[in-house]
Design an enzyme around this catalytic site. Structure first.
Site, PDB file in Angstrom:
ATOM      1  N   THR A   1       4.277  -4.869   7.076  1.00 56.16           N
ATOM      2  CA  THR A   1       5.591  -4.652   6.448  1.00 56.16           C
ATOM      3  C   THR A   1       6.138  -3.249   6.707  1.00 56.16           C
ATOM      4  O   THR A   1       7.296  -2.982   6.403  1.00 56.16           O
ATOM      5  CB  THR A   1       5.526  -4.934   4.934  1.00 56.16           C
ATOM      6  OG1 THR A   1       4.466  -4.171   4.360  1.00 56.16           O
ATOM      7  CG2 THR A   1       5.316  -6.405   4.668  1.00 56.16           C
ATOM      8  N   HIS A   2       5.339  -2.373   7.295  1.00 56.81           N
ATOM      9  CA  HIS A   2       5.861  -1.063   7.690  1.00 56.81           C
ATOM     10  C   HIS A   2       6.721  -1.156   8.965  1.00 56.81           C
ATOM     11  O   HIS A   2       7.566  -0.304   9.207  1.00 56.81           O
ATOM     12  CB  HIS A   2       4.714  -0.073   7.948  1.00 56.81           C
ATOM     13  CG  HIS A   2       4.139   0.523   6.694  1.00 56.81           C
ATOM     14  ND1 HIS A   2       3.494  -0.229   5.750  1.00 56.81           N
ATOM     15  CD2 HIS A   2       4.127   1.804   6.238  1.00 56.81           C
ATOM     16  CE1 HIS A   2       3.102   0.567   4.763  1.00 56.81           C
ATOM     17  NE2 HIS A   2       3.470   1.806   5.036  1.00 56.81           N
TER      18      HIS A   2
ATOM     19  N   SER B   1       0.824  -1.203   0.000  1.00 58.70           N
ATOM     20  CA  SER B   1       0.000   0.000   0.000  1.00 58.70           C
ATOM     21  C   SER B   1       0.863   1.261   0.000  1.00 58.70           C
ATOM     22  O   SER B   1       0.394   2.329  -0.342  1.00 58.70           O
ATOM     23  CB  SER B   1      -0.901   0.003   1.236  1.00 58.70           C
ATOM     24  OG  SER B   1      -0.089  -0.073   2.393  1.00 58.70           O
TER      25      SER B   1
ATOM     26  N   CYS C   1       2.660  -6.933   1.592  1.00 64.56           N
ATOM     27  CA  CYS C   1       1.740  -6.237   2.491  1.00 64.56           C
ATOM     28  C   CYS C   1       0.902  -7.312   3.171  1.00 64.56           C
ATOM     29  O   CYS C   1       0.297  -8.159   2.490  1.00 64.56           O
ATOM     30  CB  CYS C   1       0.847  -5.297   1.672  1.00 64.56           C
ATOM     31  SG  CYS C   1      -0.490  -4.536   2.599  1.00 64.56           S
ATOM     32  N   ASN C   2       0.884  -7.274   4.494  1.00 67.87           N
ATOM     33  CA  ASN C   2       0.116  -8.286   5.226  1.00 67.87           C
ATOM     34  C   ASN C   2      -1.378  -8.158   4.970  1.00 67.87           C
ATOM     35  O   ASN C   2      -2.080  -9.146   4.796  1.00 67.87           O
ATOM     36  CB  ASN C   2       0.381  -8.145   6.727  1.00 67.87           C
ATOM     37  CG  ASN C   2       1.769  -8.600   7.106  1.00 67.87           C
ATOM     38  OD1 ASN C   2       1.979  -9.717   7.544  1.00 67.87           O
ATOM     39  ND2 ASN C   2       2.742  -7.737   6.925  1.00 67.87           N
ATOM     40  N   THR C   3      -1.865  -6.904   4.955  1.00 69.78           N
ATOM     41  CA  THR C   3      -3.309  -6.693   4.783  1.00 69.78           C
ATOM     42  C   THR C   3      -3.756  -7.198   3.410  1.00 69.78           C
ATOM     43  O   THR C   3      -4.805  -7.847   3.289  1.00 69.78           O
ATOM     44  CB  THR C   3      -3.642  -5.191   4.941  1.00 69.78           C
ATOM     45  OG1 THR C   3      -2.892  -4.654   6.017  1.00 69.78           O
ATOM     46  CG2 THR C   3      -5.114  -4.985   5.204  1.00 69.78           C
TER      47      THR C   3
HETATM   48  N1  DGL Z   1       2.164  -2.466   4.986  1.00 72.76           N
HETATM   49  C1  DGL Z   1       0.865  -2.916   5.216  1.00 72.76           C
HETATM   50  C2  DGL Z   1       0.742  -4.270   5.849  1.00 72.76           C
HETATM   51  O1  DGL Z   1       1.715  -4.996   5.882  1.00 72.76           O
HETATM   52  C3  DGL Z   1      -0.248  -2.066   5.574  1.00 72.76           C
HETATM   53  C4  DGL Z   1      -0.204  -0.605   5.825  1.00 72.76           C
HETATM   54  C5  DGL Z   1      -1.555  -0.041   5.514  1.00 72.76           C
HETATM   55  O2  DGL Z   1      -1.770   0.239   4.333  1.00 72.76           O
HETATM   56  O3  DGL Z   1      -2.409   0.076   6.414  1.00 72.76           O
HETATM   57  O4  DGL Z   1      -0.310  -4.635   6.299  1.00 72.76           O
END
Ligand code: DGL
Length: 267
Positions: free
Chosen positions: A185-186, A11, A73-75
């Site tokens: 991943t942030h 994202s 990205c996990n989401t």
């Molecule tokens: N980096 C993202 C993750 O791993 C999500 C950040 C977001 O867009 O809320 O879920």
């Protein structure tokens, strides 16, 4: 030998933490990185909406002729991994299973914590992945949306950040966890701050290293590794207008991002 690129998306900037490990593990590969900065954040959105975005980006990258897709990205992994795998005839790798595997291998007490976005926590994707590996492990989850905002805005240190980290972790400490998964991943961008709050008793793990190993194994399995005769190309796309790619990218990847191409994706 296959010199087509690996497509990787998030994202926003968080996916760079996965890209960093990919570059370490398989430095010869050409990369197309896509940050959906205009539609960031994914975490508070409905999973169906995130799925639509993720399919949209996967389709864009597929049309760039990538040979493998990484959902960094996990989401997006929680909401769209199965659908993306079903829709495209190239290997697709997400970040949840590798993180769950590392946690299961690391925990001694069988009590694991995860911090992630609201979407990832509500999807129960980590609970499902951990249970598949070892039914006896107990998972405790906490959504930490503010941390995503801090990182995306380039706030990677300071007392406000540290306070927010510790207040999100407090309920997990009460559960006596011995492993904490960075389920977004942030979060590896603020890993040291998180480790400081956790102390020495809790092992902090992110899925990026395991994910990059999975990618390497998949390239070998399908015989699609690049040979590395030429300097690998890295192309960056984003949907928004986030100059942070340049500063965070340089700091985090250890190499300069020279250009980020802005693109509009129509759904
Ligand atoms: N980096 C993202 C993750 O791993 C999500 C950040 C977001 O867009 O809320 O879920």
């Amino acid at each position: 030998m296959d010199n087509r690129s690996i497509g990787i998306f998030d994202s926003g900037l968080g996916g760079l933490t996965v890209l960093r490990e990919i570059i370490k593990e398989i430095p010869d590969e050409n990369i197309i990185f896509f940050g959906d900065t205009a539609r960031f954040p994914y975490g508070p959105r409905k999973l169906d909406e995130v799925k639509k975005f993720a399919l949209n980006i996967a389709d864009f990258l597929y049309r760039q002729d990538v040979k493998l897709l990484v959902i960094a990205c996990n989401t997006a992994t929680a909401s769209a991994l199965t659908d993306i795998r079903g829709n495209f005839d190239i290997p697709v790798i997400g970040v949840i299973e590798p993180g769950a595997r590392t946690a299961a291998e690391t925990t001694v007490s069988g009590r694991v914590g995860v911090i992630a976005t609201k979407g990832t926590v509500e999807s129960k994707a980590y609970d499902i992945a951990i249970k598949k590996i070892d039914g006896k492990i107990q998972l405790f989850s906490k959504a930490a949306p503010l941390l995503v905002e801090y990182v995306e805005n380039g706030i990677l240190e300071g007392s406000l950040l540290d306070k927010a980290i510790c207040s999100y972790l407090k309920p997990l400490f009460k559960e006596n966890i011995d492993v904490l998964i960075l389920g977004c991943t942030h979060f590896p961008l603020i890993e040291n701050n998180i480790k400081d709050c956790c102390g020495k008793q809790i092992r902090v793990i992110s899925s990026a290293i395991e994910t990059s190993k999975d990618i390497k194994n998949t390239l070998v399995k399908f015989d699609i590794k690049n040979e590395g005769k030429f300097k690998p190309q890295r192309i960056f796309y984003e949907t928004g207008n986030s100059s942070k790619f340049f500063s965070v990218g340089r700091m985090f990847l250890g190499e300069k991002i020279k250009e980020v191409v802005r693109i509009d994706l129509k759904i």
